[in-house]
Write a protein that holds these residues in place. Structure first.
Motif, PDB file in Angstrom:
ATOM      1  N   PHE A 178       0.839  -1.210   0.000  1.00 44.23           N
ATOM      2  CA  PHE A 178       0.000   0.000   0.000  1.00 44.23           C
ATOM      3  C   PHE A 178       0.866   1.250   0.000  1.00 44.23           C
ATOM      4  CE2 PHE A 178      -2.355   3.479   1.889  1.00 44.23           C
ATOM      5  CZ  PHE A 178      -3.532   3.450   1.169  1.00 44.23           C
ATOM      6  N   ILE A 271     -11.121   0.626  11.095  1.00 47.13           N
ATOM      7  CA  ILE A 271      -9.968   0.601  10.173  1.00 47.13           C
ATOM      8  C   ILE A 271     -10.040  -0.652   9.294  1.00 47.13           C
ATOM      9  CG2 ILE A 271      -7.445   0.223  10.087  1.00 47.13           C
ATOM     10  CD1 ILE A 271      -8.049   3.103  10.523  1.00 47.13           C
ATOM     11  N   MET A 337      -8.404   6.175   1.603  1.00 47.66           N
ATOM     12  CA  MET A 337      -7.627   5.130   2.299  1.00 47.66           C
ATOM     13  C   MET A 337      -6.360   5.704   2.907  1.00 47.66           C
ATOM     14  SD  MET A 337      -7.662   1.599   0.175  1.00 47.66           S
ATOM     15  CE  MET A 337      -6.920   0.553   1.419  1.00 47.66           C
ATOM     16  N   GLY A 348      -0.337   3.041  15.497  1.00 48.81           N
ATOM     17  CA  GLY A 348       0.391   1.767  15.579  1.00 48.81           C
ATOM     18  C   GLY A 348       1.892   1.954  15.804  1.00 48.81           C
TER      19      GLY A 348
HETATM   20  C1  HEM Z   1       4.286   1.555   8.715  1.00 45.93           C
HETATM   21  C2  HEM Z   1       3.019   1.292   8.605  1.00 45.93           C
HETATM   22  C3  HEM Z   1       2.167   0.501   9.557  1.00 45.93           C
HETATM   23  C4  HEM Z   1       2.306   0.230  10.896  1.00 45.93           C
HETATM   24  C5  HEM Z   1       3.429   0.666  11.814  1.00 45.93           C
HETATM   25  C6  HEM Z   1       1.197  -0.591  11.291  1.00 45.93           C
HETATM   26  C7  HEM Z   1       1.006  -1.129  12.539  1.00 45.93           C
HETATM   27  C8  HEM Z   1      -0.008  -1.972  12.896  1.00 45.93           C
HETATM   28  C9  HEM Z   1      -0.150  -2.609  14.191  1.00 45.93           C
HETATM   29  C10 HEM Z   1       0.798  -2.427  15.350  1.00 45.93           C
HETATM   30  C11 HEM Z   1      -1.287  -3.344  14.158  1.00 45.93           C
HETATM   31  C12 HEM Z   1      -1.833  -4.234  15.283  1.00 45.93           C
HETATM   32  C13 HEM Z   1      -2.619  -3.461  16.286  1.00 45.93           C
HETATM   33  C14 HEM Z   1      -2.986  -4.344  17.434  1.00 45.93           C
HETATM   34  O1  HEM Z   1      -2.138  -5.062  17.964  1.00 45.93           O
HETATM   35  O2  HEM Z   1      -4.126  -4.344  17.865  1.00 45.93           O
HETATM   36  C15 HEM Z   1      -1.882  -3.204  12.853  1.00 45.93           C
HETATM   37  C16 HEM Z   1      -3.059  -3.781  12.436  1.00 45.93           C
HETATM   38  C17 HEM Z   1      -3.641  -3.593  11.193  1.00 45.93           C
HETATM   39  N1  HEM Z   1      -3.089  -2.919  10.121  1.00 45.93           N
HETATM   40 FE1  HEM Z   1      -1.363  -1.865  10.148  1.00 45.93          FE
HETATM   41  N2  HEM Z   1       0.388  -0.776  10.198  1.00 45.93           N
HETATM   42  C18 HEM Z   1       0.933  -0.109   9.111  1.00 45.93           C
HETATM   43  C19 HEM Z   1       0.421  -0.026   7.845  1.00 45.93           C
HETATM   44  C20 HEM Z   1      -0.782  -0.576   7.434  1.00 45.93           C
HETATM   45  C21 HEM Z   1      -1.352  -0.430   6.121  1.00 45.93           C
HETATM   46  C22 HEM Z   1      -0.704   0.367   5.001  1.00 45.93           C
HETATM   47  C23 HEM Z   1      -2.528  -1.117   6.105  1.00 45.93           C
HETATM   48  C24 HEM Z   1      -3.519  -1.283   5.013  1.00 45.93           C
HETATM   49  C25 HEM Z   1      -3.475  -0.745   3.841  1.00 45.93           C
HETATM   50  C26 HEM Z   1      -2.705  -1.675   7.425  1.00 45.93           C
HETATM   51  C27 HEM Z   1      -3.791  -2.419   7.810  1.00 45.93           C
HETATM   52  C28 HEM Z   1      -3.972  -2.965   9.056  1.00 45.93           C
HETATM   53  C29 HEM Z   1      -5.165  -3.660   9.476  1.00 45.93           C
HETATM   54  C30 HEM Z   1      -6.411  -3.900   8.603  1.00 45.93           C
HETATM   55  C31 HEM Z   1      -4.962  -4.056  10.802  1.00 45.93           C
HETATM   56  C32 HEM Z   1      -5.968  -4.786  11.704  1.00 45.93           C
HETATM   57  C33 HEM Z   1      -6.944  -3.791  12.293  1.00 45.93           C
HETATM   58  C34 HEM Z   1      -6.284  -2.819  13.247  1.00 45.93           C
HETATM   59  O3  HEM Z   1      -5.501  -3.238  14.098  1.00 45.93           O
HETATM   60  O4  HEM Z   1      -6.552  -1.607  13.098  1.00 45.93           O
HETATM   61  N3  HEM Z   1      -1.622  -1.340   8.197  1.00 45.93           N
HETATM   62  N4  HEM Z   1      -1.071  -2.369  12.110  1.00 45.93           N
END
Ligand code: HEM
Length: 390
Positions: A178, A271, A337, A348
């Motif tokens: 992405f 999200i 998005m 995050g």
């Molecule tokens: C450097 C970029 C990113 C970081 C640091 C990051 C970090 C994280 C973390 C730490 C979680 C887990 C949260 C938890 O433990 O509850 C998570 C979940 C998730 N991430 Fe990412 N993320 C990044 C980019 C993205 C991108 C670009 C997408 C989609 C296009 C994405 C989609 C999701 C989804 C759908 C989840 C599960 C739902 C949620 O926890 O909100 N992430 N992310």
């Protein structure tokens, strides 16, 4: 205000005040002075993109079947003159079989290109780019007002597994692709306006070419990541009554309380569904552009929308118009998005102590888990206890 910015603001205001759809029909024109051919008034009206009745041209295509064809004096053109033939081409009345083969061969001239171009170069860039800058500014303000969300009383020091390796792989495939798509997409959309003035046309040409190639190919990784994360996490993202409680408590962001949550809280579910639904839409409109003219979907979609909401969206679209709608929609959804994902990346990483570990090592601090996902950690612990006792 510099002249380029002033130009952009004027263009934006013009589009808002006088959108093409609201353009008035020009009054009937007296063409006696030109013997029925178009007048200067017609040409000026077309240039201003007024909606005009062009039947005096579109229906004036010569008469090859007339009782007295003028073929004898005009040779091979028969009852048609050069002007008739060009008008036939202009109004797509010419036999498609004599044109080059291809899915869009029945249309040689399509005139919705200019409104599409203006929308893409004007409001799309200014509103889309503005939304990205606005969300970044809001997050900076939020950081200084609320500060980093810390683990109350500090970390426990022991950890609990939050995401398995395959889940982290799916997440980083989705996230990495992405981010690459966002950067290469923004270069493609905004490079002409913002990069050419800085790096010049010679340097921009290979950059634009490379961006387009990467964008087209990385799209597959994004779609795979989308399917993987959907399959792995959908069961944890089904809305429940608990989400309403969580939302009413504002996620405890300002009250510093910790509303109850299972594996994903309401904010994360928002999200998740934003990524899944917008991700599907951006993928479909992207595929429609990746296979030009092969996957038209807007006329059909407009038909469905009209029948549900009683709207009057166009249901007959030239193949090129289908592509123009796909292009504009793809960008609008991508901007939406990006706005959501910038906020997600913030929370995050820098926004919350202990959150990144969930996707970094897969292990989170037990106290972090208790504070943000109390019901989930209780479930994990009771499963462990049952496992130990059996
Ligand atoms: C450097 C970029 C990113 C970081 C640091 C990051 C970090 C994280 C973390 C730490 C979680 C887990 C949260 C938890 O433990 O509850 C998570 C979940 C998730 N991430 Fe990412 N993320 C990044 C980019 C993205 C991108 C670009 C997408 C989609 C296009 C994405 C989609 C999701 C989804 C759908 C989840 C599960 C739902 C949620 O926890 O909100 N992430 N992310």
């Amino acid at each position: 205000m510099n002249s380029k910015l002033l130009g952009a603001v004027i263009l934006l205001l013009t589009t808002l005040i006088c959108p093409p759809a609201l353009a008035q029909e020009s009054a009937s024109v007296d063409r006696s002075s030109t013997g029925g051919a178009q007048t200067l008034e017609d040409i000026m009206a077309r240039q201003e993109q007024l909606k005009i009745d062009e039947s005096f041209r579109s229906e004036n295509l010569g008469n090859p079947d007339s009782a007295a064809p003028i073929s004898e004096s005009l040779g091979t053109l028969g009852g048609r003159s050069d002007a008739d033939i060009w008008r036939s081409i202009r109004y797509n009345k010419i036999d498609p079989s004599i044109q080059s083969p291809g899915p869009a061969n029945s249309v040689l001239i399509q005139d919705a290109g200019m409104p599409w171009y203006k929308l893409r170069e004007g409001p799309l860039i200014s509103y889309g780019g503005g939304a990205l800058l606005a969300v970044i500014a809001l997050l900076i303000i939020f950081y200084f007002v609320r500060g980093k969300i810390m683990i109350d009383g500090g970390p426990a020091g022991t950890t609990v597994e939050r995401f398995k390796a395959i889940e982290r792989f799916g997440h980083w495939l989705l996230a990495g692709s992405f981010i690459a798509l966002a950067i290469t997409g923004l270069i493609t959309l905004m490079g002409r306006s913002f990069l050419i003035p800085v790096i010049g046309k010679e340097a921009f040409a290979p950059l634009a070419n490379g961006s387009k190639w990467l964008h087209n190919n990385i799209a597959w990784a994004f779609m795979l990541g989308l399917v993987m994360t959907f399959c792995m996490w959908v069961v944890h993202n089904i809305p429940s009554k608990l989400d309403w409680q969580w939302l009413k408590a504002g996620g405890g962001i300002f009250t510093k309380s910790h509303p109850s949550a299972r594996k994903f809280n309401a904010g994360q579910k928002i999200i998740f569904w934003t990524v899944m639904l917008l991700g599907l839409s951006v993928s479909l409109s992207g595929l429609s552009m990746l296979f030009p003219f092969e996957m038209p979907m807007f006329a059909k979609t407009f038909n469905v929308i009209n029948s549900i909401f009683g709207t009057d969206l166009p249901t007959v679209l030239a193949p090129h118009e289908e592509m123009q709608y796909a292009n504009i929609w793809h960008s609008i959804v991508a901007f939406a998005m990006m706005v959501a994902i910038i906020a997600h990346i913030y929370i995050g990483s820098v926004g919350m102590e202990g959150a990144f570990d969930a996707m970094g090592t897969g292990q989170v601090d037990r106290e972090w888990a208790r504070q943000h996902h109390d019901l989930w950690v209780a479930e994990v612990e009771s499963k462990q206890d049952r496992g130990n006792s059996s």
